[in-house]
Design a protein around this motif. Sequence first.
Motif, PDB file in Angstrom:
ATOM      1  N   ILE A   1       0.835  -1.209   0.000  1.00  0.00           N
ATOM      2  CA  ILE A   1       0.000   0.000   0.000  1.00  0.00           C
ATOM      3  C   ILE A   1       0.869   1.258   0.000  1.00  0.00           C
ATOM      4  O   ILE A   1       0.530   2.252  -0.658  1.00  0.00           O
ATOM      5  CB  ILE A   1      -0.977  -0.020   1.200  1.00  0.00           C
ATOM      6  CG1 ILE A   1      -1.968  -1.173   1.032  1.00  0.00           C
ATOM      7  CG2 ILE A   1      -1.727   1.305   1.319  1.00  0.00           C
ATOM      8  CD1 ILE A   1      -2.799  -1.460   2.268  1.00  0.00           C
ATOM      9  N   THR A   2       1.996   1.223   0.704  1.00  0.00           N
ATOM     10  CA  THR A   2       2.909   2.374   0.685  1.00  0.00           C
ATOM     11  C   THR A   2       3.392   2.646  -0.735  1.00  0.00           C
ATOM     12  O   THR A   2       3.410   3.803  -1.191  1.00  0.00           O
ATOM     13  CB  THR A   2       4.114   2.126   1.621  1.00  0.00           C
ATOM     14  OG1 THR A   2       3.636   1.948   2.956  1.00  0.00           O
ATOM     15  CG2 THR A   2       5.077   3.301   1.592  1.00  0.00           C
ATOM     16  N   GLU A   3       3.763   1.591  -1.451  1.00  0.00           N
ATOM     17  CA  GLU A   3       4.215   1.752  -2.839  1.00  0.00           C
ATOM     18  C   GLU A   3       3.107   2.337  -3.712  1.00  0.00           C
ATOM     19  O   GLU A   3       3.341   3.232  -4.534  1.00  0.00           O
ATOM     20  CB  GLU A   3       4.680   0.394  -3.398  1.00  0.00           C
ATOM     21  CG  GLU A   3       5.997  -0.088  -2.793  1.00  0.00           C
ATOM     22  CD  GLU A   3       6.313  -1.535  -3.145  1.00  0.00           C
ATOM     23  OE1 GLU A   3       5.455  -2.192  -3.816  1.00  0.00           O
ATOM     24  OE2 GLU A   3       7.391  -2.022  -2.760  1.00  0.00           O
ATOM     25  N   GLU A   4       1.874   1.844  -3.527  1.00  0.00           N
ATOM     26  CA  GLU A   4       0.742   2.355  -4.313  1.00  0.00           C
ATOM     27  C   GLU A   4       0.454   3.823  -3.982  1.00  0.00           C
ATOM     28  O   GLU A   4       0.154   4.626  -4.878  1.00  0.00           O
ATOM     29  CB  GLU A   4      -0.502   1.499  -4.050  1.00  0.00           C
ATOM     30  CG  GLU A   4      -0.401   0.085  -4.618  1.00  0.00           C
ATOM     31  CD  GLU A   4      -1.581  -0.792  -4.224  1.00  0.00           C
ATOM     32  OE1 GLU A   4      -2.527  -0.276  -3.584  1.00  0.00           O
ATOM     33  OE2 GLU A   4      -1.568  -1.996  -4.555  1.00  0.00           O
TER      34      GLU A   4
ATOM     35  N   VAL B   1      -3.814  -1.028   8.190  1.00  0.00           N
ATOM     36  CA  VAL B   1      -2.427  -0.576   8.047  1.00  0.00           C
ATOM     37  C   VAL B   1      -2.306   0.868   7.560  1.00  0.00           C
ATOM     38  O   VAL B   1      -1.198   1.360   7.356  1.00  0.00           O
ATOM     39  CB  VAL B   1      -1.616  -1.508   7.107  1.00  0.00           C
ATOM     40  CG1 VAL B   1      -1.572  -2.920   7.653  1.00  0.00           C
ATOM     41  CG2 VAL B   1      -2.160  -1.491   5.701  1.00  0.00           C
ATOM     42  N   ILE B   2      -3.430   1.563   7.386  1.00  0.00           N
ATOM     43  CA  ILE B   2      -3.326   2.910   6.808  1.00  0.00           C
ATOM     44  C   ILE B   2      -2.596   3.890   7.739  1.00  0.00           C
ATOM     45  O   ILE B   2      -1.971   4.842   7.273  1.00  0.00           O
ATOM     46  CB  ILE B   2      -4.709   3.481   6.396  1.00  0.00           C
ATOM     47  CG1 ILE B   2      -5.700   3.472   7.568  1.00  0.00           C
ATOM     48  CG2 ILE B   2      -5.265   2.711   5.199  1.00  0.00           C
ATOM     49  CD1 ILE B   2      -7.044   4.127   7.233  1.00  0.00           C
ATOM     50  N   GLY B   3      -2.629   3.633   9.035  1.00  0.00           N
ATOM     51  CA  GLY B   3      -1.868   4.485   9.961  1.00  0.00           C
ATOM     52  C   GLY B   3      -0.369   4.316   9.761  1.00  0.00           C
ATOM     53  O   GLY B   3       0.393   5.293   9.776  1.00  0.00           O
ATOM     54  N   ILE B   4       0.057   3.067   9.570  1.00  0.00           N
ATOM     55  CA  ILE B   4       1.476   2.803   9.313  1.00  0.00           C
ATOM     56  C   ILE B   4       1.881   3.437   7.992  1.00  0.00           C
ATOM     57  O   ILE B   4       2.950   4.040   7.871  1.00  0.00           O
ATOM     58  CB  ILE B   4       1.748   1.280   9.264  1.00  0.00           C
ATOM     59  CG1 ILE B   4       1.323   0.616  10.567  1.00  0.00           C
ATOM     60  CG2 ILE B   4       3.217   1.002   8.997  1.00  0.00           C
ATOM     61  CD1 ILE B   4       1.369  -0.894  10.525  1.00  0.00           C
ATOM     62  N   VAL B   5       1.022   3.305   6.974  1.00  0.00           N
ATOM     63  CA  VAL B   5       1.313   3.879   5.657  1.00  0.00           C
ATOM     64  C   VAL B   5       1.453   5.402   5.757  1.00  0.00           C
ATOM     65  O   VAL B   5       2.359   6.001   5.153  1.00  0.00           O
ATOM     66  CB  VAL B   5       0.235   3.483   4.626  1.00  0.00           C
ATOM     67  CG1 VAL B   5       0.437   4.214   3.307  1.00  0.00           C
ATOM     68  CG2 VAL B   5       0.253   1.969   4.398  1.00  0.00           C
ATOM     69  N   ALA B   6       0.599   6.032   6.539  1.00  0.00           N
ATOM     70  CA  ALA B   6       0.693   7.492   6.726  1.00  0.00           C
ATOM     71  C   ALA B   6       2.058   7.874   7.293  1.00  0.00           C
ATOM     72  O   ALA B   6       2.680   8.842   6.852  1.00  0.00           O
ATOM     73  CB  ALA B   6      -0.427   7.985   7.644  1.00  0.00           C
ATOM     74  N   SER B   7       2.533   7.101   8.268  1.00  0.00           N
ATOM     75  CA  SER B   7       3.866   7.360   8.835  1.00  0.00           C
ATOM     76  C   SER B   7       4.958   7.156   7.788  1.00  0.00           C
ATOM     77  O   SER B   7       5.929   7.921   7.731  1.00  0.00           O
ATOM     78  CB  SER B   7       4.121   6.436  10.034  1.00  0.00           C
ATOM     79  OG  SER B   7       3.198   6.688  11.062  1.00  0.00           O
ATOM     80  N   ARG B   8       4.806   6.153   6.943  1.00  0.00           N
ATOM     81  CA  ARG B   8       5.794   5.886   5.880  1.00  0.00           C
ATOM     82  C   ARG B   8       5.833   7.053   4.877  1.00  0.00           C
ATOM     83  O   ARG B   8       6.897   7.446   4.415  1.00  0.00           O
ATOM     84  CB  ARG B   8       5.423   4.620   5.131  1.00  0.00           C
ATOM     85  CG  ARG B   8       5.422   3.373   5.988  1.00  0.00           C
ATOM     86  CD  ARG B   8       6.693   2.578   5.838  1.00  0.00           C
ATOM     87  NE  ARG B   8       6.534   1.274   6.469  1.00  0.00           N
ATOM     88  CZ  ARG B   8       6.934   0.972   7.701  1.00  0.00           C
ATOM     89  NH1 ARG B   8       7.531   1.881   8.445  1.00  0.00           N
ATOM     90  NH2 ARG B   8       6.763  -0.233   8.200  1.00  0.00           N
ATOM     91  N   LEU B   9       4.664   7.582   4.544  1.00  0.00           N
ATOM     92  CA  LEU B   9       4.615   8.682   3.577  1.00  0.00           C
ATOM     93  C   LEU B   9       5.313   9.932   4.123  1.00  0.00           C
ATOM     94  O   LEU B   9       5.935  10.688   3.369  1.00  0.00           O
ATOM     95  CB  LEU B   9       3.172   9.009   3.202  1.00  0.00           C
ATOM     96  CG  LEU B   9       2.389   7.898   2.479  1.00  0.00           C
ATOM     97  CD1 LEU B   9       0.990   8.379   2.126  1.00  0.00           C
ATOM     98  CD2 LEU B   9       3.120   7.413   1.232  1.00  0.00           C
TER      99      LEU B   9
END
Length: 563
Positions: free
Chosen positions: A328-331, A358-366
């Motif tokens: 999801i981070t890549e997308e 996992v959207i909270g983790i993805v937000a941190s990754r972004l």
Amino acid sequence: MRWTLKPKPEASKLAFLQKSLQIDEVVATLLLQRGIETYEDAKTFFRPSLEHLHDPFLMKDMDRAVARIELALANNENILVFGDYDVDGTSSVALMSTYLKTRTDQVATYIPDRYDEGYGVSIKGIDFAHDNDFSLIIALDCGVKAIDKVAYAKEKGLDFIICDHHRPGKDLPNAVAVLDPKRDDCNYPFKELCGCGVGFKLIQALASKEGKSVEELTDYLDLVATAIGADIVPIVGENRVLAYLGLQVINTNPRPGIKAIINQVKKDILTITDVVFIVAPRINAAGRMKHGNYAVTLLSETDYNLAETYAEEIEAFNTDRREADKRITEEALLQIENNNEQEGFTTVVYHETWHKGVIGIVASRLIETYYRPTLVFTKSGDSLAASARSVSGFDVYNALEACAEHIEQFGGHKYAAGLTLKVENYEAFKQAFEDEVSRTIDKNLLVPEIKIDFNINLAQIDGKLWRILCQFAPYGPGNMTPVFMSEDLKDTGYGKCVGEEDKHLRITVKQPGSDKLVCIGFNLGDKLHLIKDNQLFKAVYTIDENHWQGNTSLQLKLRDLRE
């Protein structure tokens, strides 16, 4: 990166502390930066003790909460312990339920389904309590804004006790008791407890009414320390005491569930960082990928063999979580590039198929790539749900509050929040959020900042300093790992890129009059040119210990380099 050297403390305070503690300028400066000005302050800081905990009855409504629970115990009422599905929530539920089970058999637990019920107190949970003859619900790590839900429960004859640490709204729910140090009318001396910390204060109060001391509750502190680490609350004051002593429990006599996780990763001694990056993600994975009940079951289990089985299940969830998070981070990064959205003050992305867990983790990754307040949305029933994350210094909760007309519900903290909104309001919200952030944010906050504690010479780095720094732990917000800067550094000629795709930098540095020190700089491979050909450079770093082939030595963990 912005390098910000913290101002030097007042000379008189520095001299006083150096003389009082017989310490050098470096250590005295680090202590003063943390608000430690006297011998007594230092004693409390370096020797956390249960004696430093506050009287739980200083918390608003604590007497009412205790009285209602004692009435329930006396009348053999059915008590439902309700909590959020993250680490703080599931740890809180495990703590409260295991304590209450030492006093009654009439206790059950309830974790809402992240996808079916969403965050916080749910109608479905209240109906479950009503249908199964519960008369009291103790809600942990949620509930302070659940005004309608608590009113619905009251209509059904159910009483609520709320233990929360999130910011209340303008009005409070009509519960028997609302324990939340962030209430405007609560004079409790420490405001930064996590949900599990508030739960611990409640069992401390209950135990005291039985004539028991807080020392008899030490076995619960592994849960509290885990929640403190996972929820990223300031590790100062009471949280420092609870985290420090909780880590001792984790490293000597943890409950079977935590022991099973530790044995999976074969780690001898855990720091609070290990709790954050090893224990917490596994507990969290249950609620993210399957159901938070798995986490409560693991953390409540008393049989180690069963706990091992549950830990294996949760490890599988964690593997799935990592894969979803990466994809999801890549997308999301691709979506930002394709839509040319790199230039605004915010990052807001959405795809209806993204995994809500996992959207909270993805937000941190972004934020690691585009350093801006960030929201990641996905579809949730008929609405959209998002996790918000912020950059250091910017209050994303306040920004969301300013956009409330577009939002169905939201809650959270300064740096992390969750919200839902109607599909048709997405574009209007996205624009309103961008406008609000662009209007209110200090533009300097859009560049990551490294706060430097002290400009030090390499010759000052020795075993004695390292041993003192170890006593500063546990580290976390309010007591971050000390960051040092050194200038006029020179590579000894062996500097090179290492790791996959030469991402990392490994160099050996010295200064005039100093011994050589090995440095490792993760993701700093592109800075190799700064240290070549005998160039002088300066570096920002933390001090660490390196263990290699039975040898132990000090090393520097580089944060950034400059000419």
